[in-house]
Design a protein around this motif. Structure first.
Motif, PDB file in Angstrom:
ATOM      1  N   ASP A  23       0.868  -1.180   0.000  1.00 14.31           N
ATOM      2  CA  ASP A  23       0.000   0.000   0.000  1.00 14.31           C
ATOM      3  C   ASP A  23       0.905   1.231   0.000  1.00 14.31           C
ATOM      4  O   ASP A  23       1.764   1.377   0.883  1.00 14.31           O
ATOM      5  CB  ASP A  23      -0.910   0.011   1.229  1.00 14.31           C
ATOM      6  N   ARG A  24       0.724   2.109  -0.990  1.00 20.78           N
ATOM      7  CA  ARG A  24       1.600   3.255  -1.151  1.00 20.78           C
ATOM      8  C   ARG A  24       0.788   4.510  -1.423  1.00 20.78           C
ATOM      9  O   ARG A  24      -0.288   4.441  -2.037  1.00 20.78           O
ATOM     10  CB  ARG A  24       2.577   3.018  -2.306  1.00 20.78           C
ATOM     11  N   HIS A  25       1.320   5.640  -0.963  1.00 23.18           N
ATOM     12  CA  HIS A  25       0.610   6.900  -1.160  1.00 23.18           C
ATOM     13  C   HIS A  25       1.616   8.028  -1.388  1.00 23.18           C
ATOM     14  O   HIS A  25       2.618   8.127  -0.693  1.00 23.18           O
ATOM     15  CB  HIS A  25      -0.269   7.233   0.055  1.00 23.18           C
ATOM     16  N   TRP A  26       1.343   8.846  -2.402  1.00 27.63           N
ATOM     17  CA  TRP A  26       2.120  10.054  -2.682  1.00 27.63           C
ATOM     18  C   TRP A  26       1.165  11.245  -2.800  1.00 27.63           C
ATOM     19  O   TRP A  26       0.108  11.143  -3.432  1.00 27.63           O
ATOM     20  CB  TRP A  26       2.856   9.946  -4.011  1.00 27.63           C
ATOM     21  N   ARG A  27       1.530  12.369  -2.206  1.00 28.15           N
ATOM     22  CA  ARG A  27       0.815  13.631  -2.434  1.00 28.15           C
ATOM     23  C   ARG A  27       1.872  14.740  -2.400  1.00 28.15           C
ATOM     24  O   ARG A  27       2.316  15.158  -1.331  1.00 28.15           O
ATOM     25  CB  ARG A  27      -0.257  13.883  -1.364  1.00 28.15           C
ATOM     26  N   ASN A  28       2.294  15.188  -3.579  1.00 27.12           N
ATOM     27  CA  ASN A  28       3.436  16.074  -3.673  1.00 27.12           C
ATOM     28  C   ASN A  28       3.339  16.988  -4.886  1.00 27.12           C
ATOM     29  O   ASN A  28       2.624  16.704  -5.841  1.00 27.12           O
ATOM     30  CB  ASN A  28       4.737  15.267  -3.819  1.00 27.12           C
ATOM     31  N   SER A  29       4.103  18.075  -4.834  1.00 27.53           N
ATOM     32  CA  SER A  29       4.429  18.837  -6.030  1.00 27.53           C
ATOM     33  C   SER A  29       5.768  18.303  -6.510  1.00 27.53           C
ATOM     34  O   SER A  29       6.775  18.390  -5.805  1.00 27.53           O
ATOM     35  CB  SER A  29       4.541  20.332  -5.713  1.00 27.53           C
TER      36      SER A  29
ATOM     37  N   ASP B  80       3.058  20.107 -11.187  1.00 21.03           N
ATOM     38  CA  ASP B  80       2.821  18.668 -11.052  1.00 21.03           C
ATOM     39  C   ASP B  80       2.346  18.321  -9.649  1.00 21.03           C
ATOM     40  O   ASP B  80       3.025  17.629  -8.885  1.00 21.03           O
ATOM     41  CB  ASP B  80       4.076  17.868 -11.406  1.00 21.03           C
ATOM     42  N   TYR B  81       1.148  18.782  -9.292  1.00 19.24           N
ATOM     43  CA  TYR B  81       0.541  18.443  -8.003  1.00 19.24           C
ATOM     44  C   TYR B  81      -0.138  17.084  -8.166  1.00 19.24           C
ATOM     45  O   TYR B  81      -1.270  16.986  -8.620  1.00 19.24           O
ATOM     46  CB  TYR B  81      -0.455  19.518  -7.594  1.00 19.24           C
ATOM     47  N   LEU B  82       0.599  16.048  -7.796  1.00 16.82           N
ATOM     48  CA  LEU B  82       0.141  14.672  -8.013  1.00 16.82           C
ATOM     49  C   LEU B  82      -0.203  14.006  -6.687  1.00 16.82           C
ATOM     50  O   LEU B  82       0.566  14.074  -5.730  1.00 16.82           O
ATOM     51  CB  LEU B  82       1.231  13.840  -8.698  1.00 16.82           C
ATOM     52  N   GLU B  83      -1.361  13.364  -6.660  1.00 18.68           N
ATOM     53  CA  GLU B  83      -1.713  12.469  -5.564  1.00 18.68           C
ATOM     54  C   GLU B  83      -1.989  11.106  -6.175  1.00 18.68           C
ATOM     55  O   GLU B  83      -2.873  10.956  -7.025  1.00 18.68           O
ATOM     56  CB  GLU B  83      -2.921  12.957  -4.769  1.00 18.68           C
ATOM     57  N   ILE B  84      -1.223  10.110  -5.739  1.00 18.47           N
ATOM     58  CA  ILE B  84      -1.269   8.787  -6.345  1.00 18.47           C
ATOM     59  C   ILE B  84      -1.258   7.738  -5.242  1.00 18.47           C
ATOM     60  O   ILE B  84      -0.577   7.894  -4.226  1.00 18.47           O
ATOM     61  CB  ILE B  84      -0.071   8.574  -7.292  1.00 18.47           C
ATOM     62  N   GLY B  85      -1.995   6.670  -5.441  1.00 17.24           N
ATOM     63  CA  GLY B  85      -2.003   5.560  -4.496  1.00 17.24           C
ATOM     64  C   GLY B  85      -1.904   4.227  -5.213  1.00 17.24           C
ATOM     65  O   GLY B  85      -2.388   4.086  -6.343  1.00 17.24           O
ATOM     66  N   HIS B  86      -1.253   3.261  -4.571  1.00 11.84           N
ATOM     67  CA  HIS B  86      -1.136   1.903  -5.089  1.00 11.84           C
ATOM     68  C   HIS B  86      -1.711   0.924  -4.067  1.00 11.84           C
ATOM     69  O   HIS B  86      -1.363   0.995  -2.885  1.00 11.84           O
ATOM     70  CB  HIS B  86       0.320   1.508  -5.327  1.00 11.84           C
TER      71      HIS B  86
END
Length: 629
Positions: free
Chosen positions: A245-251, A267-273
């Motif tokens: 389980d992974r989570h990113w919320r970054n510029s 590049d305001y990305l929020e991504i989850g796996h």
């Protein structure tokens, strides 16, 4: 690389340990989980595989996050060149395999405690022993924390590895393992380049938003049985489960504007796996006269859901390069589950090592992989699927000149996916696996009186069917590009006397695209070197011991690299020194002073883009205590 070498050099991370080996460099970033490498001219998680105890983990959207820390492993093996016959697809440049420490009936405990600058602290515990006449255990726990030298530099990781062995008789053993790892890496996506170079005054700046997040959690369980049915036949059966389980919320984009002295933050990305993988491996080793046969069957299924705030519509904002206003996360796009995929794999392989004579050992092997991929768009319900297959093989031989010298040669074929198999896009399902072939010759020499050893390898790898732009229909991408590399690798270890010894390596690789129209721009990249691939690398360690004291000095050189396939921005070569001074207070305890980046060198390890490079940490000092009982 053994655990003793890792300990001696104070390489606590897997990336730090394996990049001491010949020709291997790191391309890690928070976006790919940090376990991305370059080897023999090929780079990335889809070309340089990572495994634990021979088990490959599913690569989700170009990301691998385990194993991260070297604690708990007996050794880390590096197999260079196409390794598809052993590990399957995605290993054209090589494979890194971390081999964990096993339960023992002899009770022992290792303890490591460390503290250093920038709030750095680490703690490791490893213990093993017998429970009763048939059961033994092993537990390895490790955690580390740092505040970092950059703004928002805090990072931490911790893991627990557990193993239980049941051995009711000498010819049968069953191992059960269960592990969990939790990581919060530094929320850093690179430093803006000013006039094509790194500016020292920006070294400690971080342009990410204050409420950014990076978090990985990995869980795994495995049950393995091994039965020595006879002196000639050994059978193995293994079931495993892996969950991430992974989570990113970054510029993630930070580019310098020389006209204003500001950094454009984008590049305001929020991504989850959400990934789970389960499978079964069955294998047999069979000794038949002068032959040693290995036969195996692997079957697995992985399910992967990707979450994101695509299409990432936040407008660019600008901050002062030297005094950035960190700001907060903002996005007009909802964070939702976007795609769900399933990948089923079946593999069959057979290998034979034939002792033709006292001098000759011949080797041959073949493997066939079948992949069934299904993809569903969870927003509009559209689907896509494909069936992929690839054949790998290897032919080789070793000739023993005498008890200390041998020559070898081999030819092998493998395959890579065009992208992460678990995350193929709808358009990528029309493509097949790429194919690559390697020819390699080498020489191995043991020096007299156990003074050292020498290994020389010369290789040529050619890969085809990589993605390129269609010259007839410029709006489309097709398979047809080609990539190649050829090079030489030399490794050596030499013991001068009882007090002084050396070990090191040097590698040269000429890597290029033979045919490639950039899939994004259409520009011709033929003749260009792939991004983040150095032509030269070298490592050297010197160890000098007087009584209870040992001083170790390590030098690492990485040649210049290009920040993109366009080869328009060049990362300078660098050489960096590390030192370890160790005092063995007794047979069971030691104290070490570790200094990394001894000269406080300013350099970039790899590039996010032409204008954004990952800057290595400056000088750091740490005190490490170890106790064995």
């Amino acid at each position: 690389m053994s655990s003793q070498q890792i300990e001696e050099r104070a390489d606590f991370g897997v990336t730090g340990a394996v990049t001491r080996t010949v020709g291997l460099t790191v391309n890690g970033s928070p976006g790919n989980g940090g376990l991305s490498f370059s080897s023999r001219g090929f780079s990335g998680v889809n070309s340089v595989g990572v495994a634990e105890d021979g088990m490959m983990l599913g690569v989700a959207s170009g990301t691998l996050t385990y194993p991260n820390d070297a604690w708990g492993y007996e050794r880390i093996d590096v197999l260079r060149g196409p390794a598809s016959i052993v590990y399957g697809s995605g290993t054209m440049g090589g494979t890194i395999n971390a081999v964990r420490k096993q339960p023992s009936r002899e009770r022992s405990t290792d303890l490591l405690v460390g503290a250093g600058g920038h709030g750095t602290a680490r703690l490791g515990l490893g213990t093993t022993g017998a429970i009763n006449e048939t059961l033994s255990y092993r537990i390895d726990a490790y955690g580390q924390h740092t505040d970092g030298e950059r703004d928002m530099g805090r990072a931490s990781s911790q893991k627990l590895m557990t193993g239980l062995r049941w051995q009711p008789r000498a010819d049968l053993k069953v191992d059960i393992t269960a592990d969990i790892a939790d990581q919060k890496p530094e929320r850093y996506f690179g430093t803006p380049v000013v006039d094509g170079r790194i500016v020292r005054s920006l070294r400690e700046r971080n342009y990410n938003v204050i409420d950014s997040d990076i978090h990985y959690e990995d869980k795994r369980a495995r049950a393995k049985a091994e039965w020595r049915a006879s002196d000639a036949l050994t059978l193995r059966e293994e079931f495993y489960f892996f969950k991430a389980d992974r989570h990113w919320r970054n510029s993630e984009s930070h580019l310098f504007n020389p006209a204003t002295g500001q950094v454009a933050r984008d590049d305001y990305l929020e991504i989850g796996h959400a990934l789970d993988q389960r499978g079964n491996r069955a294998a047999a080793d069979w000794k038949l006269a002068d032959h040693r046969l290995a036969i195996g069957w692997d079957v697995s299924e992985a399910r992967y859901t990707q979450f994101s705030n695509s299409p990432y519509g936040t407008p660019t904002n600008h901050v002062d390069a030297w005094r950035p206003d960190r700001g907060y996360w903002s996005s007009p796009d909802p964070y939702l589950p976007r795609t769900g995929t399933r990948l089923r794999q079946n593999s069959l392989y057979v290998e034979d090592a034939w002792n033709l004579s006292a001098q000759w050992l011949l080797m041959a092997g073949v493997r066939r992989d079948w992949y069934a991929f299904d993809r569903r768009n969870l927003i509009n319900g559209s689907t896509a699927n494909t069936d992929l297959a690839g054949t790998s093989w290897r032919l080789g031989g070793t000739y023993r000149l005498d008890e200390r010298r041998s020559l070898y040669a081999q030819v092998s074929q493998g395959h890579d996916p065009v992208s992460s198999l678990l995350a193929l896009s709808a358009t990528q399902t029309q493509f097949k696996l790429t194919r690559g072939r390697q020819a390699e010759i080498g020489w191995k020499q043991q020096l007299p009186d156990d003074r050292g050893e020498l290994t020389l390898a010369v290789f040529d790898i050619r890969k085809q069917d990589i993605i390129t732009r269609d010259p007839v229909r410029p709006a489309f991408s097709i398979q047809g590009g080609k990539q190649s590399s050829r090079g030489v690798e030399l490794s050596a270890a030499y013991k001068v006397n009882a007090a002084l010894r050396f070990d090191g390596n040097v590698a040269y690789v000429k890597a290029k695209y033979d045919e490639l129209l950039d899939p994004n721009s259409g520009a011709d990249r033929a003749g260009n070197r792939p991004r983040n691939v150095p032509a030269t690398t070298a490592n050297l360690w010197a160890h000098y011991r007087i009584g209870a004291w040992q001083t170790s000095l390590g030098l690492r050189h990485v040649g210049n690299r290009f920040a993109s396939d366009a080869n328009t921005s060049r990362l300078p070569a660098y050489a960096v020194a590390d030192a370890v001074v160790r005092w063995d207070m007794s047979r069971a305890s030691s104290l070490s002073l570790v200094v990394r980046n001894l000269s406080d060198r300013l350099f970039a390890t790899n590039a996010q883009s032409d204008g954004q490079w990952y800057v290595a940490p400056g000088r750091s000092v740490e005190l490490i205590g170890q106790l064995r009982f």
